[in-house]
Design an enzyme around this catalytic site. Structure first.
Site, PDB file in Angstrom:
ATOM      1  N   ASP A 100      -7.999  -5.184  -1.385  1.00 27.79           N
ATOM      2  CA  ASP A 100      -8.428  -5.918  -2.573  1.00 27.79           C
ATOM      3  C   ASP A 100      -8.226  -7.422  -2.510  1.00 27.79           C
ATOM      4  O   ASP A 100      -8.943  -8.169  -3.175  1.00 27.79           O
ATOM      5  CB  ASP A 100      -7.677  -5.380  -3.806  1.00 27.79           C
ATOM      6  CG  ASP A 100      -8.262  -4.068  -4.299  1.00 27.79           C
ATOM      7  OD1 ASP A 100      -9.474  -3.873  -4.111  1.00 27.79           O
ATOM      8  OD2 ASP A 100      -7.510  -3.247  -4.850  1.00 27.79           O
ATOM      9  N   HIS A 160       0.836  -1.204   0.000  1.00 28.64           N
ATOM     10  CA  HIS A 160       0.000   0.000   0.000  1.00 28.64           C
ATOM     11  C   HIS A 160       0.866   1.248   0.000  1.00 28.64           C
ATOM     12  O   HIS A 160       1.951   1.252   0.588  1.00 28.64           O
ATOM     13  CB  HIS A 160      -0.936   0.019   1.216  1.00 28.64           C
ATOM     14  CG  HIS A 160      -2.085   0.936   0.999  1.00 28.64           C
ATOM     15  ND1 HIS A 160      -2.042   2.269   1.329  1.00 28.64           N
ATOM     16  CD2 HIS A 160      -3.296   0.708   0.438  1.00 28.64           C
ATOM     17  CE1 HIS A 160      -3.185   2.832   0.978  1.00 28.64           C
ATOM     18  NE2 HIS A 160      -3.967   1.907   0.441  1.00 28.64           N
ATOM     19  N   ARG A 190      -8.935  -2.760   6.409  1.00 31.06           N
ATOM     20  CA  ARG A 190     -10.063  -3.339   5.661  1.00 31.06           C
ATOM     21  C   ARG A 190      -9.834  -4.817   5.406  1.00 31.06           C
ATOM     22  O   ARG A 190     -10.769  -5.590   5.251  1.00 31.06           O
ATOM     23  CB  ARG A 190     -10.244  -2.577   4.344  1.00 31.06           C
ATOM     24  CG  ARG A 190     -10.529  -1.099   4.553  1.00 31.06           C
ATOM     25  CD  ARG A 190     -10.382  -0.293   3.285  1.00 31.06           C
ATOM     26  NE  ARG A 190      -9.016  -0.297   2.765  1.00 31.06           N
ATOM     27  CZ  ARG A 190      -8.628   0.359   1.682  1.00 31.06           C
ATOM     28  NH1 ARG A 190      -9.506   1.079   1.005  1.00 31.06           N
ATOM     29  NH2 ARG A 190      -7.374   0.319   1.273  1.00 31.06           N
TER      30      ARG A 190
HETATM   31  C1  LIG Z   1      -7.764  -0.272  -3.040  1.00 29.91           C
HETATM   32  C2  LIG Z   1      -6.389  -0.037  -3.523  1.00 29.91           C
HETATM   33  O1  LIG Z   1      -6.171   0.682  -4.469  1.00 29.91           O
HETATM   34  S1  LIG Z   1      -5.135  -0.750  -2.646  1.00 29.91           S
HETATM   35  C3  LIG Z   1      -3.774  -0.917  -3.786  1.00 29.91           C
HETATM   36  C4  LIG Z   1      -4.116  -1.949  -4.825  1.00 29.91           C
HETATM   37  N1  LIG Z   1      -2.962  -2.217  -5.690  1.00 29.91           N
HETATM   38  C5  LIG Z   1      -2.286  -3.384  -5.644  1.00 29.91           C
HETATM   39  O2  LIG Z   1      -2.591  -4.287  -4.884  1.00 29.91           O
HETATM   40  C6  LIG Z   1      -1.175  -3.534  -6.632  1.00 29.91           C
HETATM   41  C7  LIG Z   1       0.077  -4.158  -5.994  1.00 29.91           C
HETATM   42  N2  LIG Z   1       0.708  -3.212  -5.103  1.00 29.91           N
HETATM   43  C8  LIG Z   1       1.514  -2.229  -5.590  1.00 29.91           C
HETATM   44  O3  LIG Z   1       1.769  -2.134  -6.796  1.00 29.91           O
HETATM   45  C9  LIG Z   1       2.064  -1.217  -4.606  1.00 29.91           C
HETATM   46  O4  LIG Z   1       2.188  -1.792  -3.326  1.00 29.91           O
HETATM   47  C10 LIG Z   1       1.199   0.057  -4.523  1.00 29.91           C
HETATM   48  C11 LIG Z   1       0.925   0.644  -5.925  1.00 29.91           C
HETATM   49  C12 LIG Z   1      -0.153  -0.237  -3.877  1.00 29.91           C
HETATM   50  C13 LIG Z   1       1.926   1.087  -3.664  1.00 29.91           C
HETATM   51  O5  LIG Z   1       3.090   1.436  -4.349  1.00 29.91           O
HETATM   52  P1  LIG Z   1       4.318   2.161  -3.613  1.00 29.91           P
HETATM   53  O6  LIG Z   1       3.801   3.202  -2.699  1.00 29.91           O
HETATM   54  O7  LIG Z   1       5.265   2.566  -4.668  1.00 29.91           O
HETATM   55  O8  LIG Z   1       4.906   0.949  -2.761  1.00 29.91           O
HETATM   56  P2  LIG Z   1       6.115   0.938  -1.722  1.00 29.91           P
HETATM   57  O9  LIG Z   1       6.834   2.243  -1.739  1.00 29.91           O
HETATM   58  O10 LIG Z   1       5.596   0.450  -0.428  1.00 29.91           O
HETATM   59  O11 LIG Z   1       7.071  -0.189  -2.336  1.00 29.91           O
HETATM   60  C14 LIG Z   1       8.195  -0.625  -1.609  1.00 29.91           C
HETATM   61  C15 LIG Z   1       8.853  -1.775  -2.312  1.00 29.91           C
HETATM   62  O12 LIG Z   1       8.004  -2.920  -2.255  1.00 29.91           O
HETATM   63  C16 LIG Z   1       7.721  -3.379  -3.558  1.00 29.91           C
HETATM   64  N3  LIG Z   1       6.325  -3.770  -3.627  1.00 29.91           N
HETATM   65  C17 LIG Z   1       5.284  -3.027  -3.217  1.00 29.91           C
HETATM   66  N4  LIG Z   1       4.152  -3.703  -3.449  1.00 29.91           N
HETATM   67  C18 LIG Z   1       4.508  -4.873  -4.013  1.00 29.91           C
HETATM   68  C19 LIG Z   1       3.787  -5.991  -4.473  1.00 29.91           C
HETATM   69  N5  LIG Z   1       2.439  -5.995  -4.416  1.00 29.91           N
HETATM   70  N6  LIG Z   1       4.441  -7.031  -4.991  1.00 29.91           N
HETATM   71  C20 LIG Z   1       5.788  -7.027  -5.059  1.00 29.91           C
HETATM   72  N7  LIG Z   1       6.534  -5.999  -4.631  1.00 29.91           N
HETATM   73  C21 LIG Z   1       5.898  -4.932  -4.118  1.00 29.91           C
HETATM   74  C22 LIG Z   1       7.972  -2.195  -4.463  1.00 29.91           C
HETATM   75  O13 LIG Z   1       8.257  -2.592  -5.787  1.00 29.91           O
HETATM   76  C23 LIG Z   1       9.133  -1.538  -3.777  1.00 29.91           C
HETATM   77  O14 LIG Z   1      10.303  -2.254  -4.090  1.00 29.91           O
HETATM   78  P3  LIG Z   1      11.685  -1.478  -4.443  1.00 29.91           P
HETATM   79  O15 LIG Z   1      12.003  -0.718  -3.195  1.00 29.91           O
HETATM   80  O16 LIG Z   1      12.614  -2.601  -4.750  1.00 29.91           O
HETATM   81  O17 LIG Z   1      11.347  -0.603  -5.611  1.00 29.91           O
HETATM   82  O1  LIG Z   2      -5.341   4.907  -0.784  1.00 29.11           O
HETATM   83  C1  LIG Z   2      -4.864   4.373  -1.783  1.00 29.11           C
HETATM   84  O2  LIG Z   2      -3.787   4.725  -2.326  1.00 29.11           O
HETATM   85  C2  LIG Z   2      -5.552   3.231  -2.427  1.00 29.11           C
HETATM   86  C3  LIG Z   2      -6.632   2.629  -1.613  1.00 29.11           C
HETATM   87  O3  LIG Z   2      -6.390   1.814  -0.748  1.00 29.11           O
HETATM   88  C4  LIG Z   2      -8.001   3.061  -1.838  1.00 29.11           C
HETATM   89  O4  LIG Z   2      -8.250   3.981  -2.632  1.00 29.11           O
HETATM   90  O5  LIG Z   2      -8.917   2.475  -1.215  1.00 29.11           O
END
Ligand SMILES: CC(=O)SCCNC(=O)CCNC(=O)[C@H](O)C(C)(C)COP(=O)(O)OP(=O)(O)OC[C@H]1O[C@@H](n2cnc3c(N)ncnc32)[C@H](O)[C@@H]1OP(=O)(O)O
Ligand SMILES: O=C([O-])CC(=O)C(=O)O
Length: 375
Positions: free
Chosen positions: A312, A261, A270
């Site tokens: 999710d 996240h 959640r």
């Molecule tokens: C309701 C919603 O919208 S909730 C979000 C739904 N999205 C997802 O589930 C998609 C998968 N998750 C992701 O892509 C990311 O975690 C995001 C987009 C939600 C957040 O992105 P960021 O804020 O950039 O993540 P964050 O800074 O915590 O990342 C830290 C490290 O963990 C890694 N990482 C974060 N999430 C994941 C993941 N799901 N799988 C693998 N690696 C991950 C990043 O690539 C990063 O690695 P690095 O330092 O080697 O580049």
């Molecule tokens: O806050 C975020 O970046 C994504 C999320 O979890 C939401 O919109 O529910």
């Protein structure tokens, strides 16, 4: 007490981009409140419509207000014939997020917002109509059925399930939909809400703001993750396969959808709620694969990366257990989040300055334009 995540770097992370009285996300790494109420408490005791009212009107309704609000939303569910005709022309292989985006936009043509005084009425209309927009198209394009968009179901979750399946939902399924809609309703300055606020800041109409938000929610890094998580989970036949597959994905540096996240550092509140309901549904349908596979992936992600499931991940199995087609997962998010989006538009409009950040220029230095024949 847990540490809050260090927020800085690209993606505007950690920048205060405006003010809100609607929600707090990730205080102490984990919490979520809507207008001061813990989301877990709301999800335990409230109807989604109470939460919608809280977000849109400022306070939880009393019994009379709730009754009137439920009646009002029920009266706004049917779709204009012109919108049904548009939905009938959208092909079966379209993505439902594109359908709901078009449905929102078309309604904006048929019932435009003439003045900001109408913003609450239009929000109620969108909230009431979205389940029918999605299900009318789905049932027509996939089953050749022109459904009645009025169901007589009191609440939105039950209404959606009745439209989709053509029968009254069980009390368990109605409850899970209600909880799910509450969990998805609002989340501060997430990408889709921020897109809506940018649109609102130009003094555009509410339909345009919501359409911008829908387009932004669609991507797999945001709302589209519930659908992407389902596609990943259903590839595995056992927890062992899931463990090996997830390790291989991590070795390839693939993103595992439904984990991590932008703001939460410890857990997504959640998740603990929806996971409990997903487990109950798994027991109801006698599942021995999807839920154990989900838990296996969850375990690997924590052990290997200290990454936790977000809202999710367990939504994917929960929706699947209720026989909801995978491609309708993200549009359900829209049916809920329209409340948060609209409440943010109201806030933006009430204290507006056009949102217009600056960019750091990294291109070539100023130069003269060569004549066409000299390039
Ligand atoms: C309701 C919603 O919208 S909730 C979000 C739904 N999205 C997802 O589930 C998609 C998968 N998750 C992701 O892509 C990311 O975690 C995001 C987009 C939600 C957040 O992105 P960021 O804020 O950039 O993540 P964050 O800074 O915590 O990342 C830290 C490290 O963990 C890694 N990482 C974060 N999430 C994941 C993941 N799901 N799988 C693998 N690696 C991950 C990043 O690539 C990063 O690695 P690095 O330092 O080697 O580049
Ligand atoms: O806050 C975020 O970046 C994504 C999320 O979890 C939401 O919109 O529910």
């Amino acid at each position: 007490m847990a540490e809050a995540k260090v927020l800085s770097g690209a993606g505007l992370r950690g920048q205060i981009a405006g003010q809100t009285a609607l929600s707090t996300v990730g205080k102490d790494g984990a919490g979520l409140t809507y207008r001061g109420y813990d989301v877990r408490e709301l999800a335990k005791d409230c109807l989604f419509e109470e939460v919608a009212y809280l977000l849109l009107y400022g306070e939880l309704p009393n019994a009379a207000q709730l009754d009137a609000y439920l009646q009002r939303l029920q009266g706004l569910r049917d779709l204009p014939q012109a919108l049904k005709e548009v939905l009938e022309r959208i092909p079966a292989d379209a993505h439902p997020m594109d359908v709901i985006r078009t449905g929102c936009s078309m309604l904006g043509n048929l019932e435009p917002e003439h003045s900001f005084d109408e913003q609450r009425d239009i929000t109620d209309r969108l909230l009431a109509a979205f389940p029918a927009i999605m299900c009318y198209w789905y049932r027509f394009s996939h089953q050749g059925v022109r459904i009645d968009c009025v169901t007589g179901e009191a609440d939105l979750g039950g209404h959606f399930l009745a439209l989709l399946h053509g029968k009254k939902p069980s009390e368990l399924h109605r409850k899970v939909m209600n909880v799910s809609l509450i969990l998805y309703a609002e989340h501060e300055f997430n990408a889709s809400t921020f897109a809506g606020r940018v649109c609102a800041s130009t003094l555009s109409d509410l339909y345009s703001c919501v359409t911008a938000s829908i387009g932004t929610l669609r991507g797999p890094l945001h709302g589209g993750a519930n659908e992407a998580a389902m596609e990943m989970i259903e590839k595995y036949a056992s927890p062992e396969e899931a463990t090996a597959g997830t390790l291989a994905m991590l070795a390839r540096k693939d993103k595992i959808m439904g984990f991590g996240h932008a703001i939460y550092s410890v857990s997504d509140p959640r998740n603990e709620v929806i996971k409990v309901w997903s487990k109950l549904l798994a027991e109801e349908v006698g599942d021995t694969v999807l839920f154990p596979v989900s838990e296996a992936i969850d375990k690997v992600m924590w052990e290997q990366k200290k990454l936790f499931p977000n809202a999710d991940f367990y939504h994917a199995s929960a929706y699947n257990f209720m026989d909801i087609p995978t491609k309708l997962f993200t549009p359900i998010f829209v049916c809920s989040r329209v409340t948060g989006w609209a409440a943010h538009v109201f806030e933006q409009r009430a204290n507006n300055r056009i949102i217009r950040p600056s960019a750091e220029y990294i291109g070539v230095k100023p130069r003269t334009v060569p004549l066409l024949g000299h390039r």
